[in-house]
Enzyme design. Structure first.
Site, PDB file in Angstrom:
ATOM      1  N   HIS A 253       0.903  -1.139   0.175  1.00 17.47           N
ATOM      2  CA  HIS A 253       0.048   0.061   0.057  1.00 17.47           C
ATOM      3  C   HIS A 253       0.831   1.295   0.046  1.00 17.47           C
ATOM      4  O   HIS A 253       0.306   2.302   0.135  1.00 17.47           O
ATOM      5  CB  HIS A 253      -0.848  -0.177   1.349  1.00 17.47           C
ATOM      6  CG  HIS A 253      -2.161   0.846   1.317  1.00 17.47           C
ATOM      7  ND1 HIS A 253      -2.137   1.785   2.233  1.00 17.47           N
ATOM      8  CD2 HIS A 253      -3.287   0.841   0.280  1.00 17.47           C
ATOM      9  CE1 HIS A 253      -3.240   2.663   1.824  1.00 17.47           C
ATOM     10  NE2 HIS A 253      -3.820   1.957   0.760  1.00 17.47           N
TER      11      HIS A 253
ATOM     12  N   LYS B 116       3.176   4.674  -1.190  1.00 19.21           N
ATOM     13  CA  LYS B 116       3.309   5.504  -2.193  1.00 19.21           C
ATOM     14  C   LYS B 116       4.583   6.169  -2.012  1.00 19.21           C
ATOM     15  O   LYS B 116       4.859   6.816  -0.946  1.00 19.21           O
ATOM     16  CB  LYS B 116       2.389   6.325  -2.154  1.00 19.21           C
ATOM     17  CG  LYS B 116       0.986   5.776  -2.487  1.00 19.21           C
ATOM     18  CD  LYS B 116       0.066   5.224  -1.177  1.00 19.21           C
ATOM     19  CE  LYS B 116      -1.287   5.055  -1.497  1.00 19.21           C
ATOM     20  NZ  LYS B 116      -1.970   4.172  -0.491  1.00 19.21           N
TER      21      LYS B 116
ATOM     22  N   ASP C 261      16.798  10.159  -8.589  1.00 17.23           N
ATOM     23  CA  ASP C 261      18.513  10.634  -8.366  1.00 17.23           C
ATOM     24  C   ASP C 261      18.982  10.521  -6.914  1.00 17.23           C
ATOM     25  O   ASP C 261      20.167  10.803  -6.570  1.00 17.23           O
ATOM     26  CB  ASP C 261      18.854  11.802  -8.885  1.00 17.23           C
ATOM     27  CG  ASP C 261      18.657  12.186 -10.366  1.00 17.23           C
ATOM     28  OD1 ASP C 261      18.580  10.945 -11.053  1.00 17.23           O
ATOM     29  OD2 ASP C 261      18.744  13.114 -10.711  1.00 17.23           O
TER      30      ASP C 261
ATOM     31  N   HIS D 148      -8.877  11.632   1.633  1.00 17.79           N
ATOM     32  CA  HIS D 148      -7.894  10.294   1.477  1.00 17.79           C
ATOM     33  C   HIS D 148      -6.729  10.542   2.101  1.00 17.79           C
ATOM     34  O   HIS D 148      -5.611   9.772   2.037  1.00 17.79           O
ATOM     35  CB  HIS D 148      -7.827  10.001  -0.050  1.00 17.79           C
ATOM     36  CG  HIS D 148      -7.349   8.657  -0.436  1.00 17.79           C
ATOM     37  ND1 HIS D 148      -5.747   8.624  -0.781  1.00 17.79           N
ATOM     38  CD2 HIS D 148      -7.703   7.447  -0.159  1.00 17.79           C
ATOM     39  CE1 HIS D 148      -5.636   7.307  -1.136  1.00 17.79           C
ATOM     40  NE2 HIS D 148      -6.633   6.539  -0.707  1.00 17.79           N
TER      41      HIS D 148
ATOM     42  N   LYS E 242      -3.952  11.162   4.856  1.00 20.72           N
ATOM     43  CA  LYS E 242      -3.342  10.404   6.400  1.00 20.72           C
ATOM     44  C   LYS E 242      -2.690  11.250   7.098  1.00 20.72           C
ATOM     45  O   LYS E 242      -1.385  11.281   6.676  1.00 20.72           O
ATOM     46  CB  LYS E 242      -3.028   8.989   5.988  1.00 20.72           C
ATOM     47  CG  LYS E 242      -3.866   8.024   5.181  1.00 20.72           C
ATOM     48  CD  LYS E 242      -3.067   8.132   3.612  1.00 20.72           C
ATOM     49  CE  LYS E 242      -3.835   7.019   2.935  1.00 20.72           C
ATOM     50  NZ  LYS E 242      -5.433   6.600   2.897  1.00 20.72           N
TER      51      LYS E 242
ATOM     52  N   ASP F 114       0.661  18.402  19.192  1.00 21.29           N
ATOM     53  CA  ASP F 114       1.226  19.360  19.781  1.00 21.29           C
ATOM     54  C   ASP F 114       1.684  20.785  19.215  1.00 21.29           C
ATOM     55  O   ASP F 114       2.410  21.542  19.445  1.00 21.29           O
ATOM     56  CB  ASP F 114       2.374  19.100  20.778  1.00 21.29           C
ATOM     57  CG  ASP F 114       1.981  18.137  22.081  1.00 21.29           C
ATOM     58  OD1 ASP F 114       0.911  18.135  22.257  1.00 21.29           O
ATOM     59  OD2 ASP F 114       2.837  17.477  22.287  1.00 21.29           O
TER      60      ASP F 114
END
Length: 369
Positions: free
Chosen positions: A145, A147, A152, A322, A324, A329
């Site tokens: 899952h 991404k 380079d 979508h 996350k 603080d």
């Protein structure tokens, strides 16, 4: 007056010292409990939408000289997917080493011709966990899952969006998906490249030694410390879950969580309730629109206990949430690919970053507001 000012300054210095010492101890505990790779002196730039993230990512690929490492759960053969494929193929044609790791299940609806065309252009493509011929359907539950793009060995992109029109708001007349990500430079980029190489090797792609060019400290311009938390079903316990719980426990004033799929399980639920009862301000930003309505129903079944404990709950309207993100603080943040659900905690291969230092906390808190 001078003596009083001196005493106040001394008291403030001691409090700041204690706060710094406490944060250092907590940072050490977090690294140990989640087996996180740590680096300091990184530069982190917040990319506040899927379209902004995608355009920055394409620009980096277009400027690549040495290597491009890309890892995604979903890659669609739509207009966004075609732009991505064109950028990878063009880079490969000019001599850049390009590697693409994609999840077999996540890309199930993407025609094989998409990846064959990339291979023909010189891109090394590898499916994560394709179905074995000699086993049942148990393989289906093991998914990648993550991404991630590394260019380079100098610049990396980590976020919540896959490759598809919905993530870049390129579908007229349909709700836009709300995502976010970061562009990174500094020592963390090498750690992310090594993580990709490990995944590539484990999936049978062979040894991969990402070529890296040294990045001068002045170029990175970094004042952010980064922890890389990679989780997967092969670990004895959930590093992603441990990271979430430690972050909530370590907050002194506030916890804000943005997540599209909220089915936290009893341990994380208790962590949220305890934080609220300790006097922390705990806020959840959850989807009002969801691509998985059943998950939203399950999440709403937990609202009663959370509200009774003092947790504030908001539902994002108009867009499909979508992103996350966890902000703690107003000083540090946790983001990446993992959701607040059992699949991300125990079944998926996930990638989260913990960011602390510089303007990170303030930027993310402003985004939340």
């Amino acid at each position: 007056m001078r003596e009083e000012s001196s005493r106040e300054a001394g008291s403030a210095h001691r409090q700041n010292g204690r706060g710094h010492s406490r944060l250092s101890r907590f940072w050490h505990r977090f690294r140990h409990s989640t087996v996180a790779a740590h680096s300091s002196g990184n530069r982190v730039e917040l990319l506040e939408s899927g379209s902004e993230f995608f355009e920055a990512q394409l620009a980096a690929i277009d400027a690549a000289h040495v290597s491009v490492l890309a890892e995604f759960y979903i890659i669609r053969d739509d207009s966004t997917g075609q732009r991505f494929a064109h950028a990878l193929a063009t880079a490969a044609n000019r001599g850049v080493r390009v590697f693409l790791l994609y999840d077999f299940v996540g890309c199930f609806r993407t025609d094989d011709a998409y990846f064959r065309a990339l291979e023909k252009a010189g891109v090394r493509c590898l499916a994560f966990n394709p179905p074995p011929a000699w086993r049942g359907i148990g393989w289906f539950d093991r998914r990648n899952h993550r991404k991630l793009v590394v260019v380079d060995g100098v610049t990396a992109f980590v976020g919540s969006m896959n490759i598809g029109d919905e993530y870049t708001c390129a579908r007229p007349g349909k709700p836009c998906w709300r995502d976010l990500g970061v562009r990174l430079q500094g020592p963390v980029v090498g750690q992310l490249a090594e993580l990709f190489a490990e995944n590539w090797l484990q999936e049978g792609g062979g040894e991969l030694h990402p070529q890296r060019r040294p990045v001068p400290a002045a170029t990175a311009g970094g004042e952010t410390s980064v922890l890389v938390v990679s989780g997967g079903p092969s670990h004895n316990r959930s590093r992603i879950g441990a990271g979430f719980r430690l972050a909530i426990a370590g907050a002194q004033r506030s916890v804000t969580i943005i997540t599209p799929y909220f089915v936290p399980g009893p341990r994380l639920l208790r962590s949220l309730v305890r934080a609220a009862r300790r006097g922390q301000r705990v806020r959840l930003v959850l989807p009002g629109l969801s691509d998985v309505p059943l998950v939203r129903v399950l999440g709403r079944s937990l609202y009663g206990a959370l509200l009774a404990a003092g947790v504030e709950i908001f539902e994002r309207q108009e867009a499909v949430l979508h992103a996350k993100l966890m902000v703690l603080d107003c000083t540090w943040a946790l983001l990446g690919s993992a959701n607040f659900d059992q699949r991300s905690l125990h079944r998926n291969f996930e990638l989260n970053l913990v960011l602390q230092g510089g303007p990170v906390g303030e930027r993310f808190e402003a985004l939340v507001e």
